[in-house]
Write a protein that holds these residues in place. Structure first.
Motif, mmCIF file in Angstrom:
data_model
loop_
_atom_site.group_PDB
_atom_site.id
_atom_site.type_symbol
_atom_site.label_atom_id
_atom_site.label_comp_id
_atom_site.label_asym_id
_atom_site.label_seq_id
_atom_site.Cartn_x
_atom_site.Cartn_y
_atom_site.Cartn_z
ATOM 1 N N PRO A 128 -18.435 86.466 -6.572
ATOM 2 C CA PRO A 128 -18.329 86.968 -7.944
ATOM 3 C C PRO A 128 -19.534 86.613 -8.812
ATOM 4 C CG PRO A 128 -16.947 85.030 -7.656
ATOM 5 C CD PRO A 128 -17.576 85.304 -6.331
ATOM 6 N N MET A 129 -20.420 85.744 -8.308
ATOM 7 C CA MET A 129 -21.593 85.395 -9.103
ATOM 8 C C MET A 129 -22.609 86.542 -9.001
ATOM 9 S SD MET A 129 -20.557 82.561 -10.167
ATOM 10 C CE MET A 129 -21.986 82.190 -11.150
ATOM 11 N N LYS A 130 -23.538 86.546 -9.915
ATOM 12 C CA LYS A 130 -24.565 87.600 -9.868
ATOM 13 C C LYS A 130 -25.924 86.922 -10.025
ATOM 14 C CE LYS A 130 -21.963 91.518 -11.734
ATOM 15 N NZ LYS A 130 -20.691 91.010 -12.237
ATOM 16 N N CYS A 131 -26.502 86.516 -8.923
ATOM 17 C CA CYS A 131 -27.752 85.753 -8.999
ATOM 18 C C CYS A 131 -28.989 86.633 -8.912
ATOM 19 C CB CYS A 131 -27.814 84.734 -7.878
ATOM 20 S SG CYS A 131 -26.465 83.565 -7.945
ATOM 21 N N GLY A 132 -28.837 87.803 -8.348
ATOM 22 C CA GLY A 132 -30.006 88.676 -8.182
ATOM 23 C C GLY A 132 -29.999 89.788 -9.209
ATOM 24 N N ALA A 133 -31.101 90.523 -9.239
ATOM 25 C CA ALA A 133 -31.163 91.662 -10.153
ATOM 26 C C ALA A 133 -31.950 92.785 -9.502
ATOM 27 C CB ALA A 133 -31.835 91.254 -11.453
ATOM 28 N N ILE A 134 -31.556 93.999 -9.825
ATOM 29 C CA ILE A 134 -32.354 95.160 -9.433
ATOM 30 C C ILE A 134 -33.452 95.298 -10.482
ATOM 31 C CG2 ILE A 134 -32.343 97.670 -9.149
ATOM 32 C CD1 ILE A 134 -30.783 96.270 -6.949
ATOM 33 N N ILE A 135 -34.684 95.278 -10.014
ATOM 34 C CA ILE A 135 -35.829 95.345 -10.916
ATOM 35 C C ILE A 135 -36.511 96.696 -10.746
ATOM 36 C CG2 ILE A 135 -38.058 94.313 -11.557
ATOM 37 C CD1 ILE A 135 -35.688 92.414 -12.050
ATOM 38 N N SER A 136 -36.717 97.366 -11.852
ATOM 39 C CA SER A 136 -37.391 98.657 -11.788
ATOM 40 C C SER A 136 -38.496 98.700 -12.836
ATOM 41 C CB SER A 136 -36.368 99.768 -12.021
ATOM 42 O OG SER A 136 -37.001 100.999 -11.897
ATOM 43 N N VAL A 137 -39.729 98.562 -12.358
ATOM 44 C CA VAL A 137 -40.890 98.615 -13.245
ATOM 45 C C VAL A 137 -41.426 100.043 -13.173
ATOM 46 C CG1 VAL A 137 -43.190 97.661 -13.694
ATOM 47 C CG2 VAL A 137 -41.412 96.211 -12.668
ATOM 48 N N PRO A 138 -41.643 100.706 -14.327
ATOM 49 C CA PRO A 138 -42.106 102.096 -14.290
ATOM 50 C C PRO A 138 -43.332 102.261 -13.389
ATOM 51 C CG PRO A 138 -41.628 101.428 -16.543
ATOM 52 C CD PRO A 138 -41.479 100.207 -15.695
ATOM 53 N N GLY A 139 -43.293 103.290 -12.547
ATOM 54 C CA GLY A 139 -44.455 103.607 -11.713
ATOM 55 C C GLY A 139 -44.432 102.965 -10.332
ATOM 56 N N ILE A 140 -43.552 101.997 -10.104
ATOM 57 C CA ILE A 140 -43.475 101.405 -8.760
ATOM 58 C C ILE A 140 -42.018 101.363 -8.311
ATOM 59 C CG2 ILE A 140 -45.605 100.027 -8.771
ATOM 60 C CD1 ILE A 140 -44.078 97.646 -9.737
ATOM 61 N N SER A 141 -41.824 101.228 -6.993
ATOM 62 C CA SER A 141 -40.452 101.378 -6.504
ATOM 63 C C SER A 141 -39.584 100.165 -6.857
ATOM 64 C CB SER A 141 -40.445 101.631 -4.994
ATOM 65 O OG SER A 141 -41.007 100.545 -4.336
ATOM 66 N N THR A 142 -38.302 100.416 -6.876
ATOM 67 C CA THR A 142 -37.298 99.423 -7.261
ATOM 68 C C THR A 142 -37.177 98.349 -6.181
ATOM 69 O OG1 THR A 142 -36.135 101.094 -8.479
ATOM 70 C CG2 THR A 142 -34.815 99.241 -7.771
ATOM 71 N N TYR A 143 -36.868 97.125 -6.592
ATOM 72 C CA TYR A 143 -36.674 96.053 -5.621
ATOM 73 C C TYR A 143 -35.684 95.043 -6.184
ATOM 74 C CZ TYR A 143 -39.826 93.093 -8.426
ATOM 75 O OH TYR A 143 -40.397 92.368 -9.439
ATOM 76 N N MET A 144 -35.349 94.034 -5.370
ATOM 77 C CA MET A 144 -34.422 92.997 -5.798
ATOM 78 C C MET A 144 -35.202 91.708 -6.078
ATOM 79 S SD MET A 144 -32.524 90.044 -4.966
ATOM 80 C CE MET A 144 -33.277 89.753 -3.391
ATOM 81 N N MET A 145 -34.864 91.060 -7.161
ATOM 82 C CA MET A 145 -35.483 89.762 -7.424
ATOM 83 C C MET A 145 -34.394 88.731 -7.680
ATOM 84 S SD MET A 145 -38.097 88.559 -10.385
ATOM 85 C CE MET A 145 -39.692 88.876 -9.690
#
Ligand code: SF4
Length: 667
Positions: free
Chosen positions: A303-320
């Motif tokens: 139930p914890m949420k330690c990661g995030a979907i990161i989306s920087v304009p112009g480059i592909s999405t990733y997890m941090m």
């Protein structure tokens, strides 16, 4: 019927292309339970200590923990082991996400890769159907991109895929294995995967994982979930924000970076910027983070949420996740957090460890400033801080020019460069880059965990005991009041008596004996987590977690039917702790290797540090060089291990060798 575990490993010989489903020995489960413990046993049994980390004989093992795939919240760790090319010791790195539960549902506890494939391949494990598939079309592809391409190729959107990027293919010593919502980053385990010619492992499993006493097990799981809810609603008071909650410090949630930016070092782990954080930076960094952070995400069944979907304009999405949002920014002396999010995307696709890699780059630029590396080494390198880091990252993962030297990590790079470069690789333990944190006063517990830990992982220095004393008695009393996790009431008294200043303060309090007891407790929880496959973020890492020494035995008993109590679980931990130590002493680990960087604390206490190590070794039943004695191994039922060490002359007259020689570069 085997419970909790599947009772089968997948053994894959990459050179021959053979695939076997092999039944495992239930006696090994009784001795080591699973996960880290049984991975270590496989490494001990199968590989001679002289073997090179890139030898085809090295098994690269992806192990699910004993509770992986069961309904236990957060039981999702994959424990990946081999020999680390950087430390030359046993390398083990863990990833969360979804791979291990999927593997259990496919019917396997471990995937053991032997040999080397002549061509780049990926594995497709779909329940009983297992294939080695051509991956030549994926060569050079990003680690995140590869996961998606494989899912599309297999037409299996639910496959869980762990992949390496260019860094792993090129055997960069800080190469990671990336997997959707997590990565195994430490100790160069991705380089071993690349060396074996394996680009990715894709898994889909739909079978059941059986439990011995399911109703009892579910009840325990519900208790854990209730406690997580309680802790989320009741953060630990009087400690820093990042220590108040569960999970791996939820860097993606918090935007206040005053503590990290002002206490962790910038550049090559040397420069502290005490007044860095101000209102303007706070507003700017907050806006950058909230703009690129699309949503917070969890690992399997947590139930914890330690990661995030990161989306920087112009480059592909990733997890941090975690602290990597700052590591590149601070290493490069860039004050714009946007840079950290952008370069981390490229680094994730390349598949590199976000802690060590920025330090390798900062180290290189310091060597250039010192004239040890020259302009010729950096021909074509831009002059701005951001451009410099992108340029060098590209060269490291391709092993081009100076990047080829740096790709082995700061320790080995310094040996190759010479000319005094060794002094600049100043932040290592056991040849591996450590946290860029420099502190004032030695903390004895932290000293021991940092020095003697075999995991070389930042989380291993933290545990269920507070890292600093509380300022007032009222705060201490409040902390110990509902501290149900303590294995013994004596730990409460230590917290009550621990003062920020005076006689009962660091470095002489907690006393040597108390420090050893605290370390034993903290290490125990880390080893149990890594054996059961439970995330440290719900157990050994934070203060007051839902899993602890009192409820873990009940989980093991209800899951497996093995009659387990605290003493039994402690024995399993001691066995695995000593087995991993034996693997490493056989590889040359000695006391001289167990020291934090010289400048880690401003004030060092050589005599006290020696006493701490002496007491810790004695407590463990090790000799003065950190080698387990024959008697210790006998008590743990590991006479075979003692015999091997005796035959190699490491144990003599029941004791480990005493001479204090330099084993730095053995074998
Ligand atoms: S606590 Fe965080 S890192 Fe751990 S399993 Fe849960 S979401 Fe993953």
């Amino acid at each position: 019927m085997r419970y909790a575990e599947t009772g089968f490993n997948l053994e894959i010989d990459l050179a021959r292309g053979s695939i076997e489903r092999v039944a495992t020995d239930p006696r090994l489960t009784e001795l080591h339970l699973g996960g880290l413990g049984t991975n270590a046993r496989t490494l001990w049994d199968r590989v001679s200590p002289e073997t090179d980390p890139f030898s085809p004989d090295i098994p690269l093992i992806f192990g699910a923990g004993l509770l992986g795939g069961t309904p236990a919240p957060g039981a999702n760790r994959t424990i990946i082991t081999a020999y680390s090319p950087q430390t030359l010791l046993m390398g083990y790195s863990l990833m969360g996400g979804f791979l291990a539960p999927e593997l259990k549902h496919a019917g396997y506890d471990k995937v053991i890769l032997r040999g080397k494939s002549p061509n780049l391949v990926y594995l497709w494990i779909h329940n009983d159907k297992v294939e080695i598939r051509d991956a030549s079309h994926l060569k050079g592809k990003g680690a995140v991109e590869t996961q998606e391409l494989i899912r599309q190729e297999l037409k299996e959107a639910n496959a869980q895929v762990a992949a390496i990027g260019l860094a792993g293919e090129n055997r960069v010593y800080t190469a990671s294995i990336e997997q959707g919502r997590s990565s195994a980053s430490r100790l160069g385990i991705g380089a071993v995967m690349g060396d074996k010619g394996v680009k990715a492992i894709a898994v889909r499993g739909t079978k059941d994982v059986h439990l011995a006493r399911p109703a009892e097990f579910y009840e325990l799981c519900n208790d854990v979930l209730k406690y997580i809810k309680f802790r989320n609603e009741n953060p630990v008071p009087n400690v820093m924000t990042i220590l108040q909650g569960l999970g791996s410090p939820q860097e993606m949630l918090h935007v206040d970076e005053k503590w990290h930016t002002e206490n962790f070092m910038w550049g090559n782990s040397r420069v502290r910027r005490k007044d860095f954080w101000n209102k303007e930076i706070e507003e700017k960094w907050k806006s950058v983070q909230l703009n690129v952070r699309k949503r917070l995400i969890s690992c399997y069944n947590c139930p914890m949420k330690c990661g995030a979907i990161i989306s920087v304009p112009g480059i592909s999405t990733y997890m941090m996740k975690c602290f990597s949002k700052l590591t590149y920014t601070m290493a490069a002396f860039v004050e714009d957090l946007d840079f950290g999010f952008r370069i981390a995307q490229r680094a994730t696709e390349y598949g590199v460890d976000g802690f060590s890699t920025p330090q390798m780059m900062a180290f290189a630029f310091e060597l250039k400033d010192a004239g040890i590396l020259t302009d010729a080494d950096f021909e074509g390198c831009p002059s701005d801080n951001e451009g410099k880091f992108y340029w060098l990252l590209d060269r490291i993962v391709r092993r081009e020019g100076i990047g080829d030297v740096l790709a082995d990590g700061t320790y080995w790079a310094a040996q190759k460069i010479g000319k005094g470069a060794e002094a600049y690789a100043h932040n290592n333990i056991k040849k591996h880059e450590q946290l860029p944190l420099k502190l004032g006063m030695l903390n004895p517990v932290y000293f021991l965990m940092y020095s003697t830990g075999e995991k070389i992982n930042i989380t291993q220095i933290e545990g269920q005991f507070p890292q600093a004393p509380f300022a007032t008695m009222a705060e201490r009393e409040e902390f110990v009041r509902d501290w149900i996790q303590v294995p013994d009431e004596k730990f409460k008294q230590i917290v009550l008596d621990w003062e920020p200043r005076g006689e009962r303060s660091n470095p002489y309090y907690p006393t040597v004996d108390m420090s050893v007891d605290i370390v034993d407790w903290q290490e125990k929880m880390h080893y149990i987590d890594d054996t059961l496959g439970v995330c440290a973020g719900l157990s050994s890492f934070p203060l007051k977690p839902p899993y602890h020494i009192h409820n873990y035995p009940r989980f093991v008993s209800a899951a497996t039917g093995i009659d387990m109590d605290e003493a039994g679980l402690t024995q399993v931990y001691n066995r695995s702790r000593n087995l991993i130590r034996a693997i490493n002493v056989r590889r040359g680990l000695r006391r001289a290797d167990e020291k934090p960087p010289e400048d880690h604390w401003k004030k060092r206490f050589p005599e006290l540090e020696a006493k701490l190590l002496d007491a810790y070794y004695k407590f463990r039943g090790w000799n003065n060089e950190g080698i387990p004695t024959k008697e210790t191994l006998h008590e743990l039922g590991m006479d075979d291990v003692a015999k091997d060490l005796e035959q190699r002359g490491i144990i003599k007259n029941g004791q480990g060798e005493e001479e204090n020689q330099n084993h730095q570069d053995r074998p």
